[in-house]
Motif scaffolding. Structure first.
Motif, PDB file in Angstrom:
ATOM      1  N   ILE A   7     -12.801  17.169 -25.718  1.00  0.00           N
ATOM      2  CA  ILE A   7     -13.986  16.720 -26.445  1.00  0.00           C
ATOM      3  C   ILE A   7     -14.278  15.256 -26.113  1.00  0.00           C
ATOM      4  O   ILE A   7     -15.438  14.886 -25.852  1.00  0.00           O
ATOM      5  N   ALA A   8     -13.249  14.425 -26.104  1.00  0.00           N
ATOM      6  CA  ALA A   8     -13.436  12.994 -25.810  1.00  0.00           C
ATOM      7  C   ALA A   8     -13.945  12.786 -24.385  1.00  0.00           C
ATOM      8  O   ALA A   8     -14.849  11.968 -24.147  1.00  0.00           O
ATOM      9  N   THR A   9     -13.386  13.532 -23.432  1.00  0.00           N
ATOM     10  CA  THR A   9     -13.847  13.418 -22.045  1.00  0.00           C
ATOM     11  C   THR A   9     -15.299  13.858 -21.939  1.00  0.00           C
ATOM     12  O   THR A   9     -16.120  13.202 -21.288  1.00  0.00           O
ATOM     13  N   GLY A  10     -15.639  14.969 -22.584  1.00  0.00           N
ATOM     14  CA  GLY A  10     -17.019  15.448 -22.575  1.00  0.00           C
ATOM     15  C   GLY A  10     -17.969  14.449 -23.211  1.00  0.00           C
ATOM     16  O   GLY A  10     -19.062  14.197 -22.693  1.00  0.00           O
ATOM     17  N   ALA A  11     -17.555  13.861 -24.326  1.00  0.00           N
ATOM     18  CA  ALA A  11     -18.405  12.866 -24.989  1.00  0.00           C
ATOM     19  C   ALA A  11     -18.595  11.635 -24.097  1.00  0.00           C
ATOM     20  O   ALA A  11     -19.704  11.109 -23.994  1.00  0.00           O
ATOM     21  N   ALA A  12     -17.525  11.197 -23.435  1.00  0.00           N
ATOM     22  CA  ALA A  12     -17.634  10.043 -22.532  1.00  0.00           C
ATOM     23  C   ALA A  12     -18.558  10.363 -21.367  1.00  0.00           C
ATOM     24  O   ALA A  12     -19.413   9.540 -20.999  1.00  0.00           O
ATOM     25  N   PHE A  13     -18.423  11.552 -20.788  1.00  0.00           N
ATOM     26  CA  PHE A  13     -19.323  11.974 -19.708  1.00  0.00           C
ATOM     27  C   PHE A  13     -20.769  12.007 -20.214  1.00  0.00           C
ATOM     28  O   PHE A  13     -21.693  11.613 -19.502  1.00  0.00           O
ATOM     29  N   GLY A  14     -20.976  12.516 -21.433  1.00  0.00           N
ATOM     30  CA  GLY A  14     -22.316  12.605 -21.993  1.00  0.00           C
ATOM     31  C   GLY A  14     -22.938  11.232 -22.217  1.00  0.00           C
ATOM     32  O   GLY A  14     -24.098  11.006 -21.872  1.00  0.00           O
ATOM     33  N   ILE A  15     -22.168  10.319 -22.792  1.00  0.00           N
ATOM     34  CA  ILE A  15     -22.659   8.956 -23.013  1.00  0.00           C
ATOM     35  C   ILE A  15     -23.058   8.323 -21.688  1.00  0.00           C
ATOM     36  O   ILE A  15     -24.143   7.758 -21.552  1.00  0.00           O
ATOM     37  N   LEU A  16     -22.172   8.423 -20.715  1.00  0.00           N
ATOM     38  CA  LEU A  16     -22.428   7.817 -19.413  1.00  0.00           C
ATOM     39  C   LEU A  16     -23.628   8.466 -18.719  1.00  0.00           C
ATOM     40  O   LEU A  16     -24.432   7.783 -18.082  1.00  0.00           O
ATOM     41  N   ALA A  17     -23.781   9.779 -18.875  1.00  0.00           N
ATOM     42  CA  ALA A  17     -24.924  10.473 -18.264  1.00  0.00           C
ATOM     43  C   ALA A  17     -26.239   9.978 -18.864  1.00  0.00           C
ATOM     44  O   ALA A  17     -27.223   9.786 -18.140  1.00  0.00           O
ATOM     45  N   ILE A  18     -26.267   9.760 -20.159  1.00  0.00           N
ATOM     46  CA  ILE A  18     -27.492   9.267 -20.792  1.00  0.00           C
ATOM     47  C   ILE A  18     -27.798   7.850 -20.318  1.00  0.00           C
ATOM     48  O   ILE A  18     -28.941   7.519 -19.982  1.00  0.00           O
ATOM     49  N   ILE A  19     -26.769   7.009 -20.253  1.00  0.00           N
ATOM     50  CA  ILE A  19     -26.961   5.635 -19.782  1.00  0.00           C
ATOM     51  C   ILE A  19     -27.461   5.626 -18.340  1.00  0.00           C
ATOM     52  O   ILE A  19     -28.438   4.949 -18.006  1.00  0.00           O
ATOM     53  N   LEU A  20     -26.797   6.395 -17.473  1.00  0.00           N
ATOM     54  CA  LEU A  20     -27.188   6.426 -16.066  1.00  0.00           C
ATOM     55  C   LEU A  20     -28.555   7.081 -15.873  1.00  0.00           C
ATOM     56  O   LEU A  20     -29.333   6.668 -15.012  1.00  0.00           O
ATOM     57  N   GLY A  21     -28.859   8.099 -16.673  1.00  0.00           N
ATOM     58  CA  GLY A  21     -30.163   8.735 -16.587  1.00  0.00           C
ATOM     59  C   GLY A  21     -31.280   7.766 -16.947  1.00  0.00           C
ATOM     60  O   GLY A  21     -32.308   7.694 -16.265  1.00  0.00           O
ATOM     61  N   ALA A  22     -31.069   6.997 -18.012  1.00  0.00           N
ATOM     62  CA  ALA A  22     -32.069   6.002 -18.409  1.00  0.00           C
ATOM     63  C   ALA A  22     -32.175   4.898 -17.360  1.00  0.00           C
ATOM     64  O   ALA A  22     -33.280   4.460 -17.015  1.00  0.00           O
ATOM     65  N   PHE A  23     -31.038   4.473 -16.835  1.00  0.00           N
ATOM     66  CA  PHE A  23     -31.021   3.456 -15.785  1.00  0.00           C
ATOM     67  C   PHE A  23     -31.793   3.940 -14.564  1.00  0.00           C
ATOM     68  O   PHE A  23     -32.598   3.211 -13.986  1.00  0.00           O
ATOM     69  N   GLY A  24     -31.566   5.190 -14.184  1.00  0.00           N
ATOM     70  CA  GLY A  24     -32.277   5.766 -13.043  1.00  0.00           C
ATOM     71  C   GLY A  24     -33.770   5.869 -13.283  1.00  0.00           C
ATOM     72  O   GLY A  24     -34.575   5.544 -12.418  1.00  0.00           O
TER      73      GLY A  24
END
Length: 125
Positions: A7-24
């Motif tokens: 769950i923690a790994t998935g949440a970290a991946f999700g947070i990072l995906a949102i940040i990188l998606g917005a950055f992109g």
């Protein structure tokens, strides 16, 4: 390996995906070609799929089964190899770096993710 780890790994991946998606979508839109930006977005999309996969197995899987541990590790490592190699390859020209050596890493990451999903399938059968 515990459910909370998935769950923690998935949440970290999700947070990072949102940040990188917005950055992109905002910052990189101005500096990358449409083709490079589309590639970057593929990395974000597959990282998001992996995040959701990990959260779902974290809440539902029995990690006493080695096949579910394999599913976790394969998807986690696969997502890192796949998505992060795409991010670096997409940014190579902008950063003026040669990341071409990462070309073979992307499909390897994809293969690992496929195998992780296959482990989930086998555990269900």
């Amino acid at each position: 390996m515990t459910n909370n780890c998935a769950i923690a790994t998935g949440a970290a991946f999700g947070i990072l995906a949102i940040i990188l998606g917005a950055f992109g979508a905002h910052a990189l839109k101005k500096v990358l070609s449409a083709e490079k930006l589309a590639s970057f977005e593929v990395g974000v999309r597959y990282q998001t799929y992996s995040a959701l996969f990990l959260i779902v197995i974290g809440y539902n899987a029995n990690f006493q089964l080695s096949i579910m541990q394999w599913a976790y590790y394969l998807v986690t490592i696969g997502a890192i190899l796949f998505s992060f190699s795409i991010y670096l390859l997409s940014l190579a020209e902008y950063l003026k770096k040669n990341f071409k050596f990462l070309g073979p890493v992307t499909p390897l990451g994809g293969l690992l993710m496929i195998l992780g999903w296959g482990c989930l399938l086998l555990s269900a059968i």
